[in-house]
Design a protein around this motif. Structure first.
Motif, PDB file in Angstrom:
ATOM      1  N   ALA A   1       0.816  -1.212   0.000  1.00  0.00           N
ATOM      2  CA  ALA A   1       0.000   0.000   0.000  1.00  0.00           C
ATOM      3  C   ALA A   1       0.854   1.269   0.000  1.00  0.00           C
ATOM      4  CB  ALA A   1      -0.935  -0.011   1.202  1.00  0.00           C
ATOM      5  N   GLY A   2       2.130   1.067   0.163  1.00  0.00           N
ATOM      6  CA  GLY A   2       3.013   2.225   0.185  1.00  0.00           C
ATOM      7  C   GLY A   2       2.855   3.073   1.432  1.00  0.00           C
TER       8      GLY A   2
ATOM      9  N   VAL B   1      -5.652   1.139  10.306  1.00  0.00           N
ATOM     10  CA  VAL B   1      -6.901   0.871   9.575  1.00  0.00           C
ATOM     11  C   VAL B   1      -7.492  -0.466   9.997  1.00  0.00           C
ATOM     12  CG1 VAL B   1      -5.460   1.559   7.596  1.00  0.00           C
ATOM     13  CG2 VAL B   1      -7.120  -0.282   7.317  1.00  0.00           C
ATOM     14  N   ILE B   2      -6.644  -1.438  10.255  1.00  0.00           N
ATOM     15  CA  ILE B   2      -7.168  -2.728  10.709  1.00  0.00           C
ATOM     16  C   ILE B   2      -7.960  -2.573  11.998  1.00  0.00           C
ATOM     17  CG2 ILE B   2      -6.511  -4.940  11.701  1.00  0.00           C
ATOM     18  CD1 ILE B   2      -4.210  -5.031   9.709  1.00  0.00           C
ATOM     19  N   ASN B   3      -7.451  -1.732  12.882  1.00  0.00           N
ATOM     20  CA  ASN B   3      -8.113  -1.574  14.170  1.00  0.00           C
ATOM     21  C   ASN B   3      -9.083  -0.402  14.218  1.00  0.00           C
ATOM     22  OD1 ASN B   3      -6.763  -3.707  15.927  1.00  0.00           O
ATOM     23  ND2 ASN B   3      -5.030  -2.695  14.956  1.00  0.00           N
TER      24      ASN B   3
ATOM     25  N   ALA C   1      -6.026   2.495   0.136  1.00  0.00           N
ATOM     26  CA  ALA C   1      -4.870   1.751  -0.371  1.00  0.00           C
ATOM     27  C   ALA C   1      -4.651   0.487   0.457  1.00  0.00           C
ATOM     28  CB  ALA C   1      -3.635   2.637  -0.332  1.00  0.00           C
ATOM     29  N   VAL C   2      -4.712   0.666   1.768  1.00  0.00           N
ATOM     30  CA  VAL C   2      -4.517  -0.474   2.665  1.00  0.00           C
ATOM     31  C   VAL C   2      -5.632  -1.501   2.460  1.00  0.00           C
ATOM     32  CG1 VAL C   2      -4.498  -1.203   5.068  1.00  0.00           C
ATOM     33  CG2 VAL C   2      -3.276   0.863   4.386  1.00  0.00           C
ATOM     34  N   LEU C   3      -6.849  -1.009   2.428  1.00  0.00           N
ATOM     35  CA  LEU C   3      -7.998  -1.900   2.254  1.00  0.00           C
ATOM     36  C   LEU C   3      -7.837  -2.732   0.978  1.00  0.00           C
ATOM     37  CD1 LEU C   3      -9.418  -1.416   4.677  1.00  0.00           C
ATOM     38  CD2 LEU C   3     -10.942   0.225   3.568  1.00  0.00           C
ATOM     39  N   GLU C   4      -7.366  -2.093  -0.043  1.00  0.00           N
ATOM     40  CA  GLU C   4      -7.162  -2.795  -1.300  1.00  0.00           C
ATOM     41  C   GLU C   4      -6.103  -3.889  -1.156  1.00  0.00           C
ATOM     42  OE1 GLU C   4      -6.198  -0.550  -4.964  1.00  0.00           O
ATOM     43  OE2 GLU C   4      -8.043   0.559  -4.460  1.00  0.00           O
TER      44      GLU C   4
ATOM     45  N   ILE D   1      -5.270  -5.399   1.500  1.00  0.00           N
ATOM     46  CA  ILE D   1      -5.840  -6.479   2.308  1.00  0.00           C
ATOM     47  C   ILE D   1      -6.681  -7.394   1.415  1.00  0.00           C
ATOM     48  CG2 ILE D   1      -7.591  -6.991   4.060  1.00  0.00           C
ATOM     49  CD1 ILE D   1      -6.582  -4.600   5.629  1.00  0.00           C
ATOM     50  N   GLU D   2      -7.493  -6.747   0.613  1.00  0.00           N
ATOM     51  CA  GLU D   2      -8.384  -7.481  -0.278  1.00  0.00           C
ATOM     52  C   GLU D   2      -7.593  -8.390  -1.211  1.00  0.00           C
ATOM     53  OE1 GLU D   2     -12.045  -8.633  -1.446  1.00  0.00           O
ATOM     54  OE2 GLU D   2     -11.576  -7.153   0.108  1.00  0.00           O
ATOM     55  N   SER D   3      -6.662  -7.789  -1.905  1.00  0.00           N
ATOM     56  CA  SER D   3      -5.973  -8.527  -2.969  1.00  0.00           C
ATOM     57  C   SER D   3      -5.015  -9.581  -2.427  1.00  0.00           C
ATOM     58  CB  SER D   3      -5.215  -7.561  -3.875  1.00  0.00           C
ATOM     59  OG  SER D   3      -4.087  -7.059  -3.189  1.00  0.00           O
ATOM     60  N   SER D   4      -4.575  -9.396  -1.188  1.00  0.00           N
ATOM     61  CA  SER D   4      -3.575 -10.336  -0.659  1.00  0.00           C
ATOM     62  C   SER D   4      -4.224 -11.445   0.143  1.00  0.00           C
ATOM     63  CB  SER D   4      -2.593  -9.594   0.232  1.00  0.00           C
ATOM     64  OG  SER D   4      -3.261  -9.152   1.393  1.00  0.00           O
TER      65      SER D   4
END
Lengths: 321, 321
Positions: B11-12, B21-23, B35-38, B40-43
């Motif tokens: 996510a850079g 963001v997780i918490n 970016a992070v959510l993405e 998480i999704e893709s990985s």
DNA sequence: TTGTAGGCGTTATCAG
DNA sequence: CTGATAACGCCTACAA
């Protein structure tokens, strides 16, 4: 809370050495071992198991999914699992689902997150497709026939057992046979339903919807069964009851209502629970403890998939002719 | 298994941001959050819960100690605890002890090692002195009167309940009253025993050892009770039975043996289980689910010690005069 | 036989 | 709002 670093300092050794004595590794001089042991003693040290889990990636925790624990069938399965878990130094995390899929998924999530090492489904509501998504996260074993699927299972061939029991009743002269069951869903229940229809077809007997009574789980459900039977113009002359508890309840109610057993109504219970012995109920014994034990072992050896069928034993007593 | 470091890279952003963001922490720009959510999704990222446990020092796991789960009393307590645990997103670790002290100690050890956050004793065999050693490692709560001790407890005043029930039977004309109980040990059982002797003393009635029948837990134990009663030259005319299951078993046997209830033998059960309703047994209702719920809440708020007495309700039916 | 150091995956503090 | 970085406590190559 003192940790191994503290111990190392106290004992005048390295953390590695401390770890070695804690984990009973070889190659530690007796002298240092004693020093560490002393430090442990005097400091009241306690290992933080979570750190061990993180480090090892294992928790020695096993998940058990079941709808409710107050039913003898599941309680005994649980006992069988618990006994074996004890022997292998595993602990159990209980998931009481009430057949709610969402709770089953919680269990699967815990497997995925590595909070449990493996998962046993004593009963399930969710689809195979749901299970499938979690297969890569750890062993999942089932108490139903899963032959052909890449998991392990230990199960009773309920089709066979049911079919044989029905035939037995038929050969005792019964043409109107009904059955009581906990729920209609589930692999095991469907196996029984299939056996029932196959049996009817074999002898060209009519399929009567009201001869199948579901939601029969506990002793007190026997009252419901008897009530329903009494309302029928042409009631069944024999009943296959998938729990001795319910069979006992039926028997008790029949006595009140003046229904003679087995003359007016023959009864075959399931499980060979103590109550069946006490009330002299014909029953089919299922080795719950053995099944539980096997489920645990299959969960433990997750990599080798196996499907084990266990056999049931017919025990004839006074509720059949 | 991808971890938050990987996510950060993808996510850079930094791991700290990922953790935020997780918490669901505030103060993360929408842009980075996405970016992070993405990532998480893709990985297909999955949090390793053990790392969280180690970092936080908490597991959201609650230990429950009980002798066996197939007895309605404990099964219902367990259900009450489980319900509340679900609501608070806690999971349960089950310790089936069969009253073995060694297993109770295993549970205490898990508390000490922080694998569970708190511990509920539904029943115990070990001494208070044993418990005491573990008090500093986390909340321990009990289902028995622990007033005066630095722990929480939720309990029924079994002395009171027993005493009242005995008095009731006495005022119905019974002079020969016995009772059936699960085991003689344990705070609750001793409270009942004390009520019994106090009652006898109050009315100057003789203490008869054979009027106390123990190891009465299940329906089938009713047979044993009836058998014992039949052998007595002067059997009790009323019985206090600490489980409706057993009372139902007794009733069933009595019918076979021609013992009239309540005329030859009056019966008061305990728990107001469905079976008591079905068989119209006079009983004393205990709010198991509520007790379970309260036990959980006390475990959750471990720092504030409390002792809550819950009340029982007398339900008069056809097994008393 | 022993010690050093890196890794397990997150959270949380503290500067910026 | 964001990012380094230090815990959390233990295990285990690897080097000595």
């Amino acid at each position: 809370m003192t940790n191994i670093k503290d111990l190392a300092q106290m004992a005048g050794v390295s953390v590695a050495t401390v770890s070695r004595v804690i984990n009973h590794h070889p190659y530690v001089s007796e002298e240092k071992r004693q020093a560490v042991l002393e430090a442990i003693e005097s400091s009241n040290y306690q290992q933080n198991i979570n750190a061990v889990h993180l480090s090892k990636g294992k928790t020695r925790l096993l998940g058990v999914v079941l709808p409710f624990s107050d039913h003898p069938y599941f309680a005994l399965l649980l006992k069988g699992i618990a006994n074996e878990a004890l022997a292998h130094n595993y602990k159990l995390v209980l998931f009481q689902t009430s057949y709610m899929e969402s709770r089953e998924i919680e269990a699967l999530q815990m497997l995925r997150q590595k909070q449990i090492d493996a998962l046993i489904f004593c009963s399930r509501s969710c689809d195979w497709s749901t299970i499938e998504e979690y297969l890569s996260f750890g062993p999942i074993v089932f108490c139903e026939n899963m032959t052909g699927k890449p998991v392990s299972s230990t199960y009773v061939n309920h089709y066979d057992v049911f079919f044989k029991a029905l035939n037995l009743l038929y050969h005792q002269g019964h043409m109107q046979i009904g059955y009581c069951i906990g729920r209609r869903q589930g692999t095991n229940s469907r196996g029984r339903a299939l056996a029932y229809t196959d049996f009817l077809n074999q002898y060209d007997l009519p399929y009567r919807l009201d001869y199948i009574i579901d939601e029969c789980l506990y002793f007190e459900d026997g009252a419901k069964v008897v009530k329903q039977i009494k309302q029928m113009s042409s009631p069944p002359t024999a009943l296959l009851v998938t729990s001795d508890q319910v069979a006992a309840g039926i028997m008790t109610c029949c006595q009140k209502e003046g229904i003679e057993i087995p003359d007016d109504l023959a009864l075959i219970g399931f499980d060979n629970q103590p109550i069946a012995g006490m009330m002299d109920i014909t029953t089919i014994e299922i080795p719950h403890l053995e099944i539980g034990k096997n489920l645990f072992l299959q969960a433990l050896n997750g990599w080798e998939k196996a499907h084990q069928e266990v056999s049931a034993t017919f025990i004839e007593r006074s509720t059949t002719n």
